[in-house]
Write a protein that holds these residues in place. Structure first.
Motif, PDB file in Angstrom:
ATOM      1  N   GLU A 201      29.186 -25.576  37.311  1.00 37.47           N
ATOM      2  CA  GLU A 201      30.226 -24.917  36.809  1.00 37.47           C
ATOM      3  C   GLU A 201      30.231 -23.856  35.797  1.00 37.47           C
ATOM      4  O   GLU A 201      31.092 -23.040  34.899  1.00 37.47           O
ATOM      5  CB  GLU A 201      31.644 -26.256  36.462  1.00 37.47           C
ATOM      6  N   GLN A 202      29.080 -24.357  34.550  1.00 36.87           N
ATOM      7  CA  GLN A 202      29.141 -23.291  33.702  1.00 36.87           C
ATOM      8  C   GLN A 202      28.491 -22.260  34.282  1.00 36.87           C
ATOM      9  O   GLN A 202      29.267 -20.609  33.574  1.00 36.87           O
ATOM     10  CB  GLN A 202      27.908 -24.090  32.198  1.00 36.87           C
ATOM     11  N   SER A 203      27.717 -22.012  35.197  1.00 43.26           N
ATOM     12  CA  SER A 203      27.673 -20.728  35.801  1.00 43.26           C
ATOM     13  C   SER A 203      28.300 -20.130  36.484  1.00 43.26           C
ATOM     14  O   SER A 203      28.538 -18.697  36.405  1.00 43.26           O
ATOM     15  CB  SER A 203      25.648 -21.455  37.294  1.00 43.26           C
ATOM     16  N   LEU A 204      29.072 -20.786  36.801  1.00 45.50           N
ATOM     17  CA  LEU A 204      30.770 -19.932  37.518  1.00 45.50           C
ATOM     18  C   LEU A 204      32.215 -18.778  36.114  1.00 45.50           C
ATOM     19  O   LEU A 204      32.020 -17.638  36.294  1.00 45.50           O
ATOM     20  CB  LEU A 204      31.533 -20.914  38.436  1.00 45.50           C
ATOM     21  N   TRP A 205      32.018 -20.200  35.288  1.00 44.65           N
ATOM     22  CA  TRP A 205      32.132 -19.674  34.134  1.00 44.65           C
ATOM     23  C   TRP A 205      31.324 -18.122  33.657  1.00 44.65           C
ATOM     24  O   TRP A 205      32.269 -17.574  32.843  1.00 44.65           O
ATOM     25  CB  TRP A 205      32.031 -20.577  32.833  1.00 44.65           C
ATOM     26  N   LEU A 206      30.223 -17.885  33.442  1.00 46.07           N
ATOM     27  CA  LEU A 206      28.939 -16.593  33.445  1.00 46.07           C
ATOM     28  C   LEU A 206      29.659 -15.886  33.608  1.00 46.07           C
ATOM     29  O   LEU A 206      29.501 -14.743  33.670  1.00 46.07           O
ATOM     30  CB  LEU A 206      27.623 -17.379  33.087  1.00 46.07           C
TER      31      LEU A 206
ATOM     32  N   SER B 205      36.841  -4.585  42.467  1.00 40.51           N
ATOM     33  CA  SER B 205      38.142  -5.398  43.049  1.00 40.51           C
ATOM     34  C   SER B 205      37.585  -6.293  43.807  1.00 40.51           C
ATOM     35  O   SER B 205      38.376  -7.199  43.920  1.00 40.51           O
ATOM     36  CB  SER B 205      38.955  -4.123  42.472  1.00 40.51           C
ATOM     37  N   LEU B 206      36.824  -5.714  45.447  1.00 39.72           N
ATOM     38  CA  LEU B 206      36.608  -6.156  46.564  1.00 39.72           C
ATOM     39  C   LEU B 206      36.005  -7.880  45.840  1.00 39.72           C
ATOM     40  O   LEU B 206      36.709  -8.760  46.835  1.00 39.72           O
ATOM     41  CB  LEU B 206      36.136  -4.889  46.767  1.00 39.72           C
ATOM     42  N   GLY B 207      35.245  -7.614  45.100  1.00 32.61           N
ATOM     43  CA  GLY B 207      34.011  -8.879  45.063  1.00 32.61           C
ATOM     44  C   GLY B 207      34.612  -9.679  44.407  1.00 32.61           C
ATOM     45  O   GLY B 207      34.554 -10.999  44.598  1.00 32.61           O
ATOM     46  N   GLN B 208      36.385  -9.500  43.361  1.00 30.65           N
ATOM     47  CA  GLN B 208      37.111 -10.563  42.533  1.00 30.65           C
ATOM     48  C   GLN B 208      37.050 -10.780  43.355  1.00 30.65           C
ATOM     49  O   GLN B 208      37.474 -11.776  43.692  1.00 30.65           O
ATOM     50  CB  GLN B 208      37.959  -9.404  41.628  1.00 30.65           C
ATOM     51  N   VAL B 209      37.822 -10.341  44.674  1.00 26.24           N
ATOM     52  CA  VAL B 209      39.539 -10.635  45.322  1.00 26.24           C
ATOM     53  C   VAL B 209      38.554 -11.485  45.904  1.00 26.24           C
ATOM     54  O   VAL B 209      39.028 -13.129  46.433  1.00 26.24           O
ATOM     55  CB  VAL B 209      39.915  -9.847  46.228  1.00 26.24           C
ATOM     56  N   PHE B 210      37.002 -12.234  46.815  1.00 16.46           N
ATOM     57  CA  PHE B 210      36.148 -12.617  47.097  1.00 16.46           C
ATOM     58  C   PHE B 210      36.271 -14.424  46.505  1.00 16.46           C
ATOM     59  O   PHE B 210      36.221 -15.141  46.452  1.00 16.46           O
ATOM     60  CB  PHE B 210      35.005 -12.309  47.663  1.00 16.46           C
TER      61      PHE B 210
ATOM     62  N   TYR C  66      31.306 -16.434  47.648  1.00 13.95           N
ATOM     63  CA  TYR C  66      30.083 -15.873  46.354  1.00 13.95           C
ATOM     64  C   TYR C  66      29.328 -14.670  47.120  1.00 13.95           C
ATOM     65  O   TYR C  66      29.492 -13.708  45.857  1.00 13.95           O
ATOM     66  CB  TYR C  66      29.675 -17.067  45.875  1.00 13.95           C
ATOM     67  N   LEU C  67      28.943 -15.049  47.989  1.00 11.30           N
ATOM     68  CA  LEU C  67      27.619 -14.106  48.604  1.00 11.30           C
ATOM     69  C   LEU C  67      28.340 -12.500  48.860  1.00 11.30           C
ATOM     70  O   LEU C  67      27.585 -11.651  48.294  1.00 11.30           O
ATOM     71  CB  LEU C  67      27.393 -14.804  49.803  1.00 11.30           C
ATOM     72  N   PHE C  68      29.500 -12.602  49.687  1.00 12.20           N
ATOM     73  CA  PHE C  68      30.043 -11.376  49.851  1.00 12.20           C
ATOM     74  C   PHE C  68      31.278 -10.727  48.026  1.00 12.20           C
ATOM     75  O   PHE C  68      31.140  -9.940  48.779  1.00 12.20           O
ATOM     76  CB  PHE C  68      31.446 -11.260  51.080  1.00 12.20           C
ATOM     77  N   GLY C  69      30.676 -11.823  47.477  1.00 14.02           N
ATOM     78  CA  GLY C  69      31.576 -11.316  45.644  1.00 14.02           C
ATOM     79  C   GLY C  69      30.327 -10.316  45.554  1.00 14.02           C
ATOM     80  O   GLY C  69      30.838  -9.509  44.872  1.00 14.02           O
ATOM     81  N   MET C  70      28.789 -11.401  45.075  1.00 16.51           N
ATOM     82  CA  MET C  70      27.882 -10.714  45.076  1.00 16.51           C
ATOM     83  C   MET C  70      27.567  -9.405  45.329  1.00 16.51           C
ATOM     84  O   MET C  70      27.174  -8.328  45.085  1.00 16.51           O
ATOM     85  CB  MET C  70      27.209 -11.285  44.914  1.00 16.51           C
ATOM     86  N   LEU C  71      27.799  -9.289  46.982  1.00 14.57           N
ATOM     87  CA  LEU C  71      27.334  -8.196  47.315  1.00 14.57           C
ATOM     88  C   LEU C  71      27.724  -7.095  47.448  1.00 14.57           C
ATOM     89  O   LEU C  71      27.666  -5.756  47.035  1.00 14.57           O
ATOM     90  CB  LEU C  71      27.520  -8.665  49.631  1.00 14.57           C
TER      91      LEU C  71
END
Length: 707
Positions: free
Chosen positions: A106-111, A218-223, A235-240
């Motif tokens: 959970e903390q990781s996602l906040w990071l 923006s696309l990564g944020q939408v994912f 998360y994978l496609f967001g990071m990509l």
């Protein structure tokens, strides 16, 4: 539509299509059960993102230190912090033991949320306003500001972590996290709008690349905030998508802050070079370029004695003034363009046409088999105008007069060949003939030059030289801020001999070195005498010749002179010409030694010599003096006006002073003021006058002088 604009539109469409396809195939993608594979892919993509982030930092902070700008430095500092967040998130999210024991999922996602929020706000702040250059010392300010922001972001994250723990875990603040992710998306889109909108002007390729990076951010944020459900594939496609955005931002910042300014500098240099060496009306190379071409031809002729004859033909349109006066200046200009076009279209190999200004043209012919061949070709040029010229008001028959000088035989220098051809064409007009070749009887220069050189050798010991001073005026206030010391020769029999006649002889014979040293001593001594008399101290400008400048012990000599006289070096301005900087290494070394004395350095006759601007940013130069040939016709010739404007603007950017020479009327003064030229000198303020007159008319008592 430009290619970069098409790429930007394609990026937006590709992002939308990619998102839709992933939503369509969510079920089969979500059934991938190999968690180790997904974690490995996530780790690889995350590390690539960190590498791109660090590359953005390294490119802006560590490399190309001579091209610093606010956008570069702030972007590099921003992404140093972002890649720290991303690194911690990636390692903790995939479960690396050394990290995940301190930072849970959970903390990781906040990071990740903090990383994206930091990048979004930073990009909006940096690229939503204009960029400015920054001195090397400015890095410290940026570093301090960025350090505070990064520490603040970390403190905010730690504080959020404490709040979440107080609320019994992160599950209670998932709604807040969703709102923050939505805000990040909004800020990315807002940054796109702010970059695109201002002025509705066409955007440079670099800004379009940055816009593409924001689209992928923006696309990564939408994912990451998929309302259907956020899974590991999201998360994978967001990071990509973020990785693609990092790469595009790296490329865009490089082009915006390094590549485009470099190209603009090259274009400005090319424009100055073109304006200085071409005629604005006809587009032909001008007299300056002809001088260069003839000098190059002479050098080739010295190396290769087997080369043929070279003929320089000066052509003058007969009765052009009558055409100009009767039909108007527009018709006169059109006639010059038509004449240039007709002759230029007939130019063959080893032939080139030049504009000499007004109604004169020059035609250079190289590698001719003999003098007769040159005369035949000149006759062919005359016959080009057997047919009339078509102007708007009808057909007109015109004729030309031609004067010719031939190398070898009619001159050993470019100036001699041009002058002798010009003498021949005026002789042809006086005699009413079409073609005249230069003959020594027209002007006995060689004999006259030898006698002048002999007299020049005795002039110094006979005390025939004296100095005159021309004031240098601050244009805004018209206050005297300096003076230029100019050499004059009062010959016992000839009277006043023009510097144009004796300075070149002094240069070629080497006499310029002792003469130049006399000028330096006399001017400095006079300046010190005025200071001792209680007048307000001002700077004296003294010209250095090429031979003087190349002396290895020049700085030592000048230092001894100033010490003996007791004159502070800050009241001495040494003027050099652009040609003295051709040997960059020697010039750089010499100028640095002179600057260590404390004197000022100016470039005299700027714009008429060496065309490269490289020395301006690397050599210790304080001032540019715009040549009088540009200033004299600045109101009549748009070409000269553009040169003056470009030189002044460039000097301001380089933090150099600008002095305009040859200011003769109020209209020129007003134009120079509009260009923010600092100082001027010319007949509008005063002609060069003797020391006693200068003292009477221009010197003012020092404020500290007793009444």
């Amino acid at each position: 539509m430009r290619q970069e604009e098409k790429k930007t539109i394609h990026a937006a469409i590709t992002g939308a299509v990619l998102f839709l396809l992933i939503q369509i195939f969510r079920t089969p993608l979500g059934n991938i059960e190999d968690k180790d594979l997904l974690s490995a892919l996530y780790l690889i993509i995350g590390c690539c993102n960190v590498a791109f982030g660090f590359a953005i930092f390294a490119q802006g902070w560590l490399f190309f230190a001579n091209r610093l700008s606010q956008a570069r430095l702030y972007t590099s500092a921003l992404f140093l912090g972002v890649c720290i967040f991303d690194f911690l998130h990636t390692l903790s999210f995939v479960g690396i033991p050394a990290i995940s024991s301190y930072i849970n999922a959970e903390q990781s996602l906040w990071l990740l949320t903090f990383s994206r929020l930091t990048s979004a706000v930073g990009i909006l702040f940096i690229f939503g306003r204009g960029d400015k250059p920054v001195a090397a010392a400015g890095k410290n300010k940026v570093f301090r500001t960025s350090s505070v922001l990064i520490v603040g972001a970390l403190a905010l994250f730690i504080f959020g972590d404490m709040v979440a723990n107080r609320m019994s875990g992160y599950s209670q603040v998932e709604g807040l996290q969703h709102v923050m992710n939505l805000a990040v998306l909004f800020i990315y889109l807002l940054a796109v709008g702010i970059i695109v909108y201002p002025g509705k002007t066409e955007k440079s390729a670099s800004f379009l690349i940055i816009i593409r990076s924001l689209i992928f951010f923006s696309l990564g944020q939408v994912f990451l905030m998929n309302l259907l459900s956020v899974g590991e594939m999201d998360y994978l496609f967001g990071m990509l998508s973020s990785g693609a955005a990092y790469y595009l931002l790296l490329k865009g910042v490089y082009r915006l802050t390094i590549e485009e300014p470099f190209q603009e500098n090259e274009e400005a240099e090319a424009r100055i070079n073109y304006l200085a060496y071409h005629d604005d009306l006809t587009g032909l190379p001008n007299r300056r370029r002809l001088m260069q071409s003839v000098e190059e031809m002479l050098l080739q002729g010295e190396r290769d004695k087997s080369r043929g004859f070279t003929a320089l033909v000066i052509m003058n349109i007969n009765h052009f003034k009558n055409i100009n006066d009767s039909l108007g200046h527009y018709a006169g200009d059109l006639l010059l363009q038509l004449v240039a076009k007709r002759i230029g279209n007939e130019a063959k190999a080893n032939e080139e046409l030049y504009s000499m200004g007004a109604d004169e043209f020059a035609f250079l012919m190289t590698d001719r088999t003999g003098v007769e061949n040159c005369l035949i070709r000149a006759g062919e040029l005359l016959r080009l105008f057997d047919t009339p010229v078509q102007l708007e008001s009808g057909e007109y028959h015109i004729s030309l007069s031609l004067g010719m000088s031939i190398y070898p035989g009619d001159g050993d220098t470019a100036e001699q060949l041009i002058q002798n051809a010009d003498t021949a064409v005026h002789n042809a007009k006086d005699q009413g003939v079409e073609i005249r070749r230069y003959i020594p009887a027209m002007q006995m220069k060689a004999k006259e030059r030898l006698k002048l050189e002999n007299d020049l050798r005795r002039a110094l010991e006979r005390d025939e030289f004296y100095l005159v001073y021309q004031p240098q005026v601050q244009l805004e206030t018209e206050e005297i801020v300096g003076m230029e010391a100019l050499l004059r020769w009062d010959h016992p029999k000839r009277g006043l001999v023009s510097p144009v006649d004796f300075i070149p002889i002094a240069e070629e014979s080497g006499l310029i070195v002792p003469i130049g040293e006399w000028v330096l001593k006399t001017a400095c001594r006079q300046n010190k005498m005025w200071q001792n008399a209680g007048y307000r101290p001002i700077c004296v400008s003294i010209n250095l010749s090429m031979r003087q400048f190349l002396q290895p012990n020049l700085a030592g000599k000048i230092g001894v002179i100033l010490q003996d006289i007791g004159l502070d070096p800050c009241y001495v301005d040494l003027e050099i010409t652009e040609s003295m900087t051709l040997d960059k290494e020697t010039a750089f070394d010499q100028l640095n030694r002179l600057k260590r004395l404390g004197v000022f350095i100016s470039i005299d006759d700027f714009g008429t010599g060496y065309s490269s601007l490289h020395y301006l940013k690397n050599m210790p130069i304080d001032r540019l003096k715009i040549d009088r040939s540009f200033v004299s016709e600045v109101l009549e010739d748009s070409n000269n006006a553009a040169i003056v404007s470009t030189i002044t603007s460039m000097a301001h950017h380089l933090k150099l002073k600008v002095t305009a020479e040859g200011v003769e009327n109020q209209e020129q003064l007003q134009f120079l003021r509009q260009q923010h030229c600092h100082e001027g000198q010319g007949y509008l303020f005063s002609k060069p006058i003797k020391a006693a007159e200068f003292e009477t008319f221009f010197l003012k008592p020092s404020l500290g002088m007793p009444s």
